[in-house]
Every structure is written in C-alpha cells, then in structure tokens.
Design a protein around this motif. Sequence first.
Motif, PDB file in Angstrom:
ATOM      1  N   ILE A 249       0.839  -1.210   0.000  1.00  0.00           N
ATOM      2  CA  ILE A 249       0.000   0.000   0.000  1.00  0.00           C
ATOM      3  C   ILE A 249       0.870   1.255   0.000  1.00  0.00           C
ATOM      4  O   ILE A 249       0.555   2.255  -0.656  1.00  0.00           O
ATOM      5  CB  ILE A 249      -0.977  -0.037   1.190  1.00  0.00           C
ATOM      6  CG1 ILE A 249      -2.019  -1.145   0.971  1.00  0.00           C
ATOM      7  CG2 ILE A 249      -1.675   1.318   1.359  1.00  0.00           C
ATOM      8  CD1 ILE A 249      -2.940  -1.373   2.136  1.00  0.00           C
ATOM      9  N   LYS A 250       1.995   1.223   0.720  1.00  0.00           N
ATOM     10  CA  LYS A 250       2.913   2.361   0.709  1.00  0.00           C
ATOM     11  C   LYS A 250       3.433   2.636  -0.703  1.00  0.00           C
ATOM     12  O   LYS A 250       3.507   3.790  -1.145  1.00  0.00           O
ATOM     13  CB  LYS A 250       4.088   2.098   1.644  1.00  0.00           C
ATOM     14  CG  LYS A 250       3.800   2.300   3.131  1.00  0.00           C
ATOM     15  CD  LYS A 250       5.057   2.025   3.944  1.00  0.00           C
ATOM     16  CE  LYS A 250       4.817   2.265   5.427  1.00  0.00           C
ATOM     17  NZ  LYS A 250       6.038   1.955   6.246  1.00  0.00           N
ATOM     18  N   VAL A 251       3.808   1.580  -1.404  1.00  0.00           N
ATOM     19  CA  VAL A 251       4.326   1.747  -2.764  1.00  0.00           C
ATOM     20  C   VAL A 251       3.231   2.301  -3.673  1.00  0.00           C
ATOM     21  O   VAL A 251       3.471   3.234  -4.481  1.00  0.00           O
ATOM     22  CB  VAL A 251       4.865   0.408  -3.308  1.00  0.00           C
ATOM     23  CG1 VAL A 251       5.211   0.528  -4.797  1.00  0.00           C
ATOM     24  CG2 VAL A 251       6.088  -0.017  -2.511  1.00  0.00           C
ATOM     25  N   TRP A 252       2.041   1.764  -3.581  1.00  0.00           N
ATOM     26  CA  TRP A 252       0.935   2.259  -4.401  1.00  0.00           C
ATOM     27  C   TRP A 252       0.653   3.735  -4.130  1.00  0.00           C
ATOM     28  O   TRP A 252       0.498   4.530  -5.061  1.00  0.00           O
ATOM     29  CB  TRP A 252      -0.327   1.429  -4.124  1.00  0.00           C
ATOM     30  CG  TRP A 252      -1.555   2.033  -4.724  1.00  0.00           C
ATOM     31  CD1 TRP A 252      -1.854   2.173  -6.053  1.00  0.00           C
ATOM     32  CD2 TRP A 252      -2.665   2.596  -4.009  1.00  0.00           C
ATOM     33  NE1 TRP A 252      -3.069   2.780  -6.208  1.00  0.00           N
ATOM     34  CE2 TRP A 252      -3.591   3.052  -4.982  1.00  0.00           C
ATOM     35  CE3 TRP A 252      -2.965   2.740  -2.664  1.00  0.00           C
ATOM     36  CZ2 TRP A 252      -4.801   3.656  -4.621  1.00  0.00           C
ATOM     37  CZ3 TRP A 252      -4.169   3.338  -2.303  1.00  0.00           C
ATOM     38  CH2 TRP A 252      -5.072   3.793  -3.269  1.00  0.00           C
ATOM     39  N   MET A 253       0.628   4.122  -2.860  1.00  0.00           N
ATOM     40  CA  MET A 253       0.341   5.511  -2.515  1.00  0.00           C
ATOM     41  C   MET A 253       1.440   6.450  -3.024  1.00  0.00           C
ATOM     42  O   MET A 253       1.166   7.593  -3.423  1.00  0.00           O
ATOM     43  CB  MET A 253       0.177   5.648  -1.009  1.00  0.00           C
ATOM     44  CG  MET A 253      -1.063   4.971  -0.466  1.00  0.00           C
ATOM     45  SD  MET A 253      -1.308   5.205   1.302  1.00  0.00           S
ATOM     46  CE  MET A 253      -1.720   6.948   1.359  1.00  0.00           C
ATOM     47  N   ALA A 254       2.683   5.987  -3.027  1.00  0.00           N
ATOM     48  CA  ALA A 254       3.788   6.832  -3.500  1.00  0.00           C
ATOM     49  C   ALA A 254       3.827   6.964  -5.010  1.00  0.00           C
ATOM     50  O   ALA A 254       4.229   8.011  -5.540  1.00  0.00           O
ATOM     51  CB  ALA A 254       5.111   6.262  -2.991  1.00  0.00           C
ATOM     52  N   LEU A 255       3.401   5.929  -5.715  1.00  0.00           N
ATOM     53  CA  LEU A 255       3.571   5.888  -7.155  1.00  0.00           C
ATOM     54  C   LEU A 255       2.295   6.099  -7.967  1.00  0.00           C
ATOM     55  O   LEU A 255       2.372   6.257  -9.184  1.00  0.00           O
ATOM     56  CB  LEU A 255       4.193   4.553  -7.574  1.00  0.00           C
ATOM     57  CG  LEU A 255       5.566   4.223  -6.977  1.00  0.00           C
ATOM     58  CD1 LEU A 255       6.042   2.871  -7.503  1.00  0.00           C
ATOM     59  CD2 LEU A 255       6.578   5.302  -7.292  1.00  0.00           C
TER      60      LEU A 255
END
Length: 256
Positions: A249-255
Amino acid sequence: MVGIVNITADSFSDGGKFFETPRAIEHALRLVEEGADWIDVGGESTRPGAKPVAADEELRRVVPVVDALARLGIAVSVDTMKPLVMRSAIDAGCAMVNDVNGFRAEGAVEAVAGRHVAACVMHMQGEPATMQADPRYGDVVAEVTAYLLERSAVLEKAGLPREAIVLDPGFGFGKNMAHNVALFRALPQLAAHGHPVLAGLSRKRTLGDITGRSVEDRMAASVAAALLAVQNGASLVRVHDVKETVDAIKVWMALR
C-alpha cells in the motif's frame, strides 16, 4: 490496517498458533510493529463448518488479550457474536466490536449502544457450520447492500454515530466464487453510502480458487486483494500478513 489474532484451535489459516494468552499478545505486538493500526482479536472460529464456542470459554480466551493490549494504548477490535463477550471486551478496553452476525442476537445492539465504541456489521448468509453448503442469491450485491444498510440503520437509531459503523460484505461467508467477485467489484458502490468499509479476503478460499494455492501459500494473492480493495474504496483491510500488505500500500500511494 487490521491485523488478525485468532485465539482459536480451529481457524482455517492459523488455528492453534496463538491459542495461549502470552503467544497471542506477542503476535499482536509483532503485528503492530509491522504497521497494523488495529488488532482484531477473535476467540471463536467462524470458518466454514466451525462449531460454536461456549461464552465462558470465549471470554477466557479474549478478555486477557484485549485488556493487555488496551493498557498499552493499542486499538483493539473483538470478533464475536455474543453480547456477553461484547460487553466484557468493551469493559476491558476494546474500541470496536466486529460481529459477523450483524448484531442480530438478542442484546447485541444494546451491548454497543452508548459505549463509545465502533461497530463493524458483517453480512453472513446462514451460520458458520453450514453457510458454504449451497449459498444462493437473486442479486448478491443488492441483497448484501440492503442488509448492511438495514443493520446500520438499527445501530444509528440506537445512538451510534454513522462514522462509527463499519460495513463488511463478508467475503466467503455464505458466498461462492461468483458472489465474492461480484461483491468485490461493487466495493465502490458500497463505500458511496458514506460508511467506512472493511474488506477481509486474507488467505480465503476464493484466492485459492483463483490461484490454485493452498492456505499457507496465499500471501501474494492476499496482498494483491487487499491492495485492490483499498483502491476500490475500502477504508480497512483485515489481514494476516501485515508487513507485506503495508509495504504494498505504501508503494501504491507513493507511485499512483
């Protein structure tokens, strides 16, 4: 992010692993370190075919864990259908009651009314022992949505704030593969009603049907399902694999 702690001998994924109080608390603390915002504690398995647990035994399993975690300032929800367990867990410091039976038991609504706790209303067709025998719906999305809104209205009438009532379509609870897929695709419609939505697909049979993987080998599928649920409007995802899901979820939110 809701981390799962099952204090049971027969849960479908991790039954028996955290049956003793110290091990359950240790596991909960590990999930918090990995990024869980909530810990969902359950003392009675609701897997397909599960047998009921007596209230006194469920209390013995659940209350010490809730008390220990709440004293540490950790947000705890309790997964139970029993009003007695609800009241005792609230007294011990739980912040949300998660009821797979939708607060239909006599006294369940009263157990949470006026107690300054959140309530998660889940849909289940039938009961755990028989719910997967032959689930049938005319229109699964319409029927599940209507049920959840009806139960939330009952809780609102009892005094719970709208924002404190969470809706859970109950993936795998009296639903087959097609039902689960239809409900998943309808998550944006359910979220549009203004309540927080919880999605719980972690390690469930639908993911096994899709991937062909056994329960212990469904982490990747579970993370993918949780990420898609958040993208589709879920405010909360209930998961076993907290660290991996948080990272995704962190990666999705950043990208995004």
